[in-house]
Design a protein around this motif. Structure first.
Motif, PDB file in Angstrom:
ATOM      1  N   ARG A 145      -1.206   2.431   7.424  1.00 30.87           N
ATOM      2  CA  ARG A 145      -1.413   1.900   5.624  1.00 30.87           C
ATOM      3  C   ARG A 145      -0.005   0.485   6.151  1.00 30.87           C
ATOM      4  O   ARG A 145       0.174  -0.289   5.390  1.00 30.87           O
ATOM      5  CB  ARG A 145      -0.912   2.398   4.566  1.00 30.87           C
ATOM      6  N   LEU A 199      -0.126  -3.219   4.807  1.00 28.94           N
ATOM      7  CA  LEU A 199      -1.766  -3.709   3.618  1.00 28.94           C
ATOM      8  C   LEU A 199      -1.086  -3.653   2.838  1.00 28.94           C
ATOM      9  O   LEU A 199      -0.527  -2.924   2.310  1.00 28.94           O
ATOM     10  CB  LEU A 199      -2.097  -2.213   3.915  1.00 28.94           C
ATOM     11  N   TRP A 200      -1.634  -4.551   1.826  1.00 34.55           N
ATOM     12  CA  TRP A 200      -1.230  -5.016   0.236  1.00 34.55           C
ATOM     13  C   TRP A 200      -2.457  -4.840  -0.519  1.00 34.55           C
ATOM     14  O   TRP A 200      -3.176  -5.030  -0.002  1.00 34.55           O
ATOM     15  CB  TRP A 200      -0.611  -6.166   0.634  1.00 34.55           C
ATOM     16  N   ARG A 201      -1.828  -4.565  -2.208  1.00 33.87           N
ATOM     17  CA  ARG A 201      -2.937  -4.489  -2.461  1.00 33.87           C
ATOM     18  C   ARG A 201      -3.096  -6.213  -3.439  1.00 33.87           C
ATOM     19  O   ARG A 201      -1.371  -6.781  -4.327  1.00 33.87           O
ATOM     20  CB  ARG A 201      -2.845  -3.761  -3.931  1.00 33.87           C
ATOM     21  N   ASP A 216      -0.783   4.301  -0.999  1.00 33.72           N
ATOM     22  CA  ASP A 216      -1.314   5.434  -0.724  1.00 33.72           C
ATOM     23  C   ASP A 216      -1.800   5.719   0.880  1.00 33.72           C
ATOM     24  O   ASP A 216      -1.333   5.025   0.946  1.00 33.72           O
ATOM     25  CB  ASP A 216      -2.487   6.049  -1.621  1.00 33.72           C
ATOM     26  N   LEU A 265      -5.215   6.063   3.230  1.00 37.41           N
ATOM     27  CA  LEU A 265      -6.295   5.435   3.027  1.00 37.41           C
ATOM     28  C   LEU A 265      -7.038   6.208   4.367  1.00 37.41           C
ATOM     29  O   LEU A 265      -6.867   6.444   5.150  1.00 37.41           O
ATOM     30  CB  LEU A 265      -5.988   3.655   3.268  1.00 37.41           C
ATOM     31  N   GLY A 289       1.072  -1.224   0.106  1.00 27.66           N
ATOM     32  CA  GLY A 289      -0.561   0.074  -0.298  1.00 27.66           C
ATOM     33  C   GLY A 289       1.273   0.956   0.053  1.00 27.66           C
ATOM     34  O   GLY A 289       2.136   1.395   1.037  1.00 27.66           O
TER      35      GLY A 289
END
Length: 390
Positions: free
Chosen positions: A151, A154-156, A132, A134, A130
């Motif tokens: 974030r 956190l991973w996409r 950006d 959030l 991640g």
């Protein structure tokens, strides 16, 4: 590869996986890394029932690709694909699942995924950290921020996702039996206690969700072309005219325009789309509309001219040609097009598989001169620019 979605957020009737992208469709770009990789033993694509676009894509593929019926949701499509592999795959064979709407997978990321997971028991997925900040807030409409989300960690989730055949099938079947729908394959494995490995991949491995995403995807793919492979441009022009006759509307650019008269034509007499077809065919060196859709052929009597454009677009796609932009001029004393201009523009953009900014529609008169000036008919001229990725 699950490809049964309709792409409602894409904003056109054409599912996003079949949108034109640098002379191919999105799904052709998504399939390309696997078709050309000798480590891939086979490919299965899950399609919507009655999918009319896949046969044209399949005819252009260099390798045979198996197909199965897709499910109502992604997980159902993937499960159907796994079941189709039941007679070919062993329990511990690796299976990769890739989105049909991810056309920009870097080959290096695919190799990295295979290398990192080679000795893993469960498997894993490509993911991007991640980046950006959030924000959390109500999901619909403009609303105030409720809080900023940390974030850290956190991973996409990206694709492909790679798991053992038996483990993935059992996890998806368990989810199905429980009435649950995982949003990706990793989640199904997580629900049965597995811990898939995250393999960092490129953020360029984007998913096409809206029409605007095609612009970004085109830029990413174009940047991978080595020097000296600039795309050739081809220009075409077209013209069409029809006399007025009995009726209470005319078709222009695929839009029904109320008017006190109709047009005399074998098909629906849409002068814009007929001129557009000739421009597209001319740019591609493929003759004219009369050669492909003869006006003495009964099958085209009263035909919707949007079908002609779709047919021509399929010919262009087969030759790796894509539309850059189109400029159209309507010549008529009436009907007036001011209030219809934007619907016509959007209709044409959808047919050409481009954003509306790539289509321009103008109208003019002949200053009362000639048969157009006397209100005996109407005409249209179209100019298009095509781009070749070959």
């Amino acid at each position: 590869m699950p490809a049964a979605g309709t792409g409602r957020r894409f904003g056109t009737q054409l599912p996003k996986q079949y949108a034109a992208l640098l002379g191919r469709t999105v799904i052709e770009w998504a399939l390309a890394p696997f078709i050309t990789d000798k480590r891939c033993a086979g490919i299965v694509v899950a399609l919507a029932s009655g999918d009319p676009w896949w046969p044209q894509v399949a005819a252009r593929l260099s390798n045979e690709v198996a197909t199965v019926a897709g499910g109502d949701k992604r997980s159902g499509s993937v499960l159907n694909g796994l079941r189709a592999l039941g007679s070919r795959a062993d329990e511990r064979d690796w299976v990769l699942v890739h989105d049909a709407a991810r056309p920009c997978l870097p080959p290096a990321d695919l190799t990295k995924l295979l290398r990192e997971l080679r000795d893993e028991e469960t498997g894993g997925l490509l993911a991007a950290p991640g980046a950006d900040t959030l924000k959390y807030g109500p999901p619909l409409g403009a609303s105030a921020v409720e809080r900023t989300v940390d974030r850290t960690g956190l991973w996409r989730a990206l694709t492909p996702q790679m798991f053992r055949f038996g483990a993935l099938r059992r996890a998806l079947e368990a989810a199905h039996d429980a009435g649950r729908s995982p949003t990706d394959e990793s989640q199904a494995l997580e629900w049965v206690g597995a811990r898939p490995l995250l393999v960092e991949g490129s953020a360029a491995n984007m998913k096409v969700t809206t029409a605007q995403d095609l612009v970004v995807a085109a830029a990413i793919l174009s940047s991978r072309h080595p020097p000296g492979t600039e795309q050739a441009m081809r220009i075409g022009s077209g013209f069409d005219v029809h006399c007025f006759g009995e009726g209470d509307f005319v078709m222009l650019g695929g839009v029904r325009i109320p008017y006190g008269r109709g047009v005399i034509a074998h098909s629906d007499g849409d002068v814009i789309l007929h001129a557009l077809c000739d421009a597209l065919l001319g740019a591609a060196g493929l003759g004219d509309i009369g050669q492909h859709f003869r006006d003495d052929d009964p099958q085209w009597r009263g035909a919707d001219s949007q079908g002609f454009v779709r047919g021509v677009m399929a010919m262009l796609s087969a030759r790796q040609l894509a539309v850059v932009n189109a400029d159209i001029t309507v010549l008529a004393e009436a009907p007036r097009l001011a209030q219809h201009r934007e619907p016509i523009r959007l209709s044409i953009a959808t047919l050409l598989e481009v954003t509306p900014e790539c289509v321009n529609v103008k109208a003019t008169t002949t200053e009362k001169m000639g048969f157009l000036g006397r209100g005996e008919g109407l005409a249209a001229q179209a100019v298009v620019l095509l781009r070749s990725s070959g």
